[in-house]
Scaffold this motif. Structure first.
Motif, PDB file in Angstrom:
ATOM      1  N   THR A  55       0.817  -1.224   0.000  1.00  0.00           N
ATOM      2  CA  THR A  55       0.000   0.000   0.000  1.00  0.00           C
ATOM      3  C   THR A  55       0.840   1.259   0.000  1.00  0.00           C
ATOM      4  N   LEU A  56       2.142   1.135   0.222  1.00  0.00           N
ATOM      5  CA  LEU A  56       3.041   2.288   0.191  1.00  0.00           C
ATOM      6  C   LEU A  56       3.806   2.254  -1.126  1.00  0.00           C
ATOM      7  N   VAL A  57       3.638   3.286  -1.910  1.00  0.00           N
ATOM      8  CA  VAL A  57       4.326   3.351  -3.195  1.00  0.00           C
ATOM      9  C   VAL A  57       5.227   4.576  -3.213  1.00  0.00           C
ATOM     10  N   GLU A  58       6.344   4.451  -3.909  1.00  0.00           N
ATOM     11  CA  GLU A  58       7.329   5.527  -3.921  1.00  0.00           C
ATOM     12  C   GLU A  58       7.695   5.906  -5.347  1.00  0.00           C
ATOM     13  N   SER A  59       8.074   7.181  -5.509  1.00  0.00           N
ATOM     14  CA  SER A  59       8.558   7.624  -6.808  1.00  0.00           C
ATOM     15  C   SER A  59      10.071   7.781  -6.746  1.00  0.00           C
ATOM     16  N   ILE A  60      10.673   7.989  -7.899  1.00  0.00           N
ATOM     17  CA  ILE A  60      12.133   8.082  -7.945  1.00  0.00           C
ATOM     18  C   ILE A  60      12.631   9.414  -7.405  1.00  0.00           C
ATOM     19  N   ASN A  61      11.766  10.407  -7.294  1.00  0.00           N
ATOM     20  CA  ASN A  61      12.230  11.725  -6.837  1.00  0.00           C
ATOM     21  C   ASN A  61      11.781  12.037  -5.405  1.00  0.00           C
ATOM     22  N   GLY A  62      11.565  10.979  -4.602  1.00  0.00           N
ATOM     23  CA  GLY A  62      11.369  11.189  -3.171  1.00  0.00           C
ATOM     24  C   GLY A  62       9.937  11.304  -2.692  1.00  0.00           C
ATOM     25  N   PHE A  63       8.972  11.321  -3.587  1.00  0.00           N
ATOM     26  CA  PHE A  63       7.572  11.331  -3.169  1.00  0.00           C
ATOM     27  C   PHE A  63       7.117   9.917  -2.805  1.00  0.00           C
ATOM     28  N   GLU A  64       6.156   9.851  -1.927  1.00  0.00           N
ATOM     29  CA  GLU A  64       5.541   8.569  -1.609  1.00  0.00           C
ATOM     30  C   GLU A  64       4.057   8.787  -1.332  1.00  0.00           C
ATOM     31  N   ALA A  65       3.282   7.732  -1.503  1.00  0.00           N
ATOM     32  CA  ALA A  65       1.848   7.812  -1.212  1.00  0.00           C
ATOM     33  C   ALA A  65       1.422   6.488  -0.613  1.00  0.00           C
ATOM     34  N   GLU A  66       0.468   6.555   0.273  1.00  0.00           N
ATOM     35  CA  GLU A  66      -0.026   5.345   0.920  1.00  0.00           C
ATOM     36  C   GLU A  66      -1.506   5.185   0.673  1.00  0.00           C
ATOM     37  N   ASN A  68      -4.946   3.898   1.656  1.00  0.00           N
ATOM     38  CA  ASN A  68      -5.656   3.517   2.869  1.00  0.00           C
ATOM     39  C   ASN A  68      -7.093   3.214   2.483  1.00  0.00           C
ATOM     40  N   LYS A  69      -7.400   1.930   2.387  1.00  0.00           N
ATOM     41  CA  LYS A  69      -8.718   1.529   1.902  1.00  0.00           C
ATOM     42  C   LYS A  69      -9.832   1.929   2.858  1.00  0.00           C
ATOM     43  N   SER A  70      -9.580   1.809   4.148  1.00  0.00           N
ATOM     44  CA  SER A  70     -10.642   2.107   5.119  1.00  0.00           C
ATOM     45  C   SER A  70     -10.984   3.591   5.139  1.00  0.00           C
ATOM     46  N   GLN A  71      -9.985   4.426   4.886  1.00  0.00           N
ATOM     47  CA  GLN A  71     -10.231   5.869   4.860  1.00  0.00           C
ATOM     48  C   GLN A  71     -10.405   6.400   3.439  1.00  0.00           C
ATOM     49  N   THR A  72     -10.364   5.491   2.483  1.00  0.00           N
ATOM     50  CA  THR A  72     -10.457   5.848   1.048  1.00  0.00           C
ATOM     51  C   THR A  72      -9.577   7.045   0.735  1.00  0.00           C
ATOM     52  N   SER A  73      -8.315   6.928   1.110  1.00  0.00           N
ATOM     53  CA  SER A  73      -7.379   8.029   0.886  1.00  0.00           C
ATOM     54  C   SER A  73      -6.126   7.539   0.177  1.00  0.00           C
ATOM     55  N   PHE A  74      -5.443   8.482  -0.439  1.00  0.00           N
ATOM     56  CA  PHE A  74      -4.187   8.201  -1.142  1.00  0.00           C
ATOM     57  C   PHE A  74      -3.353   9.486  -1.082  1.00  0.00           C
ATOM     58  N   HIS A  75      -2.950   9.851   0.113  1.00  0.00           N
ATOM     59  CA  HIS A  75      -2.224  11.110   0.332  1.00  0.00           C
ATOM     60  C   HIS A  75      -0.797  11.024  -0.179  1.00  0.00           C
ATOM     61  N   LEU A  76      -0.328  12.121  -0.712  1.00  0.00           N
ATOM     62  CA  LEU A  76       1.032  12.211  -1.268  1.00  0.00           C
ATOM     63  C   LEU A  76       1.917  12.953  -0.281  1.00  0.00           C
ATOM     64  N   ARG A  77       3.118  12.426  -0.042  1.00  0.00           N
ATOM     65  CA  ARG A  77       4.012  13.046   0.932  1.00  0.00           C
ATOM     66  C   ARG A  77       5.426  13.145   0.375  1.00  0.00           C
ATOM     67  N   LYS A  78       6.135  14.141   0.886  1.00  0.00           N
ATOM     68  CA  LYS A  78       7.564  14.236   0.612  1.00  0.00           C
ATOM     69  C   LYS A  78       8.219  14.829   1.848  1.00  0.00           C
ATOM     70  N   PRO A  79       9.278  14.216   2.354  1.00  0.00           N
ATOM     71  CA  PRO A  79       9.882  14.681   3.611  1.00  0.00           C
ATOM     72  C   PRO A  79      10.621  16.010   3.486  1.00  0.00           C
ATOM     73  N   SER A  80      11.083  16.350   2.276  1.00  0.00           N
ATOM     74  CA  SER A  80      11.843  17.585   2.109  1.00  0.00           C
ATOM     75  C   SER A  80      11.677  18.057   0.662  1.00  0.00           C
ATOM     76  N   VAL A  81      10.988  19.167   0.471  1.00  0.00           N
ATOM     77  CA  VAL A  81      10.693  19.619  -0.893  1.00  0.00           C
ATOM     78  C   VAL A  81      11.773  20.562  -1.415  1.00  0.00           C
ATOM     79  N   HIS A  82      11.831  20.631  -2.754  1.00  0.00           N
ATOM     80  CA  HIS A  82      12.753  21.529  -3.436  1.00  0.00           C
ATOM     81  C   HIS A  82      11.965  22.537  -4.254  1.00  0.00           C
ATOM     82  N   ILE A  83      12.612  23.609  -4.614  1.00  0.00           N
ATOM     83  CA  ILE A  83      11.984  24.629  -5.460  1.00  0.00           C
ATOM     84  C   ILE A  83      11.430  23.985  -6.732  1.00  0.00           C
ATOM     85  N   SER A  84      12.148  23.030  -7.265  1.00  0.00           N
ATOM     86  CA  SER A  84      11.754  22.387  -8.521  1.00  0.00           C
ATOM     87  C   SER A  84      10.497  21.533  -8.392  1.00  0.00           C
TER      88      SER A  84
END
Lengths: 115, 112
Positions: A55-66, A68-84
């Motif tokens: 249920t946890l998927v990651e991208s090559i540029n540091g983003f991840e999303a989880e 959550n079937k019970s909450q019907t959510s798919f939030h996107l996260r990044k621990p440290s963002v860049h201007i780009s």
């Protein structure tokens, strides 16, 4: 029918800070989930996807999303963002197992990274 | 491998005219979908073609039509253009059912 809600139309954040972009969906059937990113005057680029498995998927540029079937959510996260990372981010769903690639999109969240 | 190619990139048309947009999918992809993107309505699904057959259609008037050729290239046509048709039109291709969609850069249509 499916629908996708992205509650935050804009998220301002300082460079190197963490960020979370929220996505909730509604569907009477199982779905696949996607995050796309759009830079100005460009098309959409696939950032990451959940089709099955972990249920946890990651991208090559540091983003991840989880997924959550019970909450019907798919939030996107990044621990440290860049201007780009400044861009518009779209959450989308498509019907699991349906004979279609039709995507239903949320309204998008503009991530504005400030120095 | 070349990506999804949309032509033209920019287009200006007058109300009442018609327009044809073209999309060449990634080689080997059989599914092509079209989307309209506007500031007010966001991204809306127009239609999807798979092996030359329209498989799905969004909630748009009959002025919007499309087709797919045997080489998977697709065109969409809008007749009797209205000011509200001004938008970014995006094409996406997928290899088969239930796989990720890859988008082209879009055609920016302006109706004056």
């Amino acid at each position: 029918a499916q629908s996708v809600t992205q509650l935050d139309s804009q998220v301002p954040v300082f460079e190197e800070a963490p960020v979370e972009l929220r996505c909730n969906y509604s569907s009477s059937v199982s779905v696949y989930l996607f995050w796309y990113v759009q830079y100005p005057n460009q098309g959409l680029q696939l950032l990451l996807k959940y089709l099955s498995g972990s249920t946890l998927v990651e991208s090559i540029n540091g983003f991840e999303a989880e997924f959550n079937k019970s909450q019907t959510s798919f939030h996107l996260r990044k621990p440290s963002v860049h201007i780009s990372d400044t861009a518009e981010y779209f959450c989308a769903v498509s019907e699991f197992g349906g004979a279609t690639n039709k995507l239903i999109f949320g309204t998008g969240t503009l991530l504005a990274v400030q120095p | 491998k070349a990506g999804v190619t949309q032509t033209p990139r920019y287009l200006i048309k007058t109300r009442g005219q018609q327009v044809t947009l073209s999309c060449s999918p990634i080689s080997g992809h059989r599914s092509v979908s079209w989307y309209q993107q506007t500031p007010g309505q966001g991204l809306q699904f127009l239609f999807e073609y798979f092996s030359e057959t329209q498989r799905n259609k969004g909630n748009f008037p009959g002025r919007f039509s499309g087709r797919q050729f045997s080489n998977s290239r697709s065109e969409m046509n809008v007749s009797t253009l209205e000011l509200g048709d001004s938008a970014l039109y995006l094409c996406a291709s997928s290899q088969q059912e239930n796989t990720e969609a890859f988008f082209g850069q879009g055609t920016r249509l302006t109706v004056v």
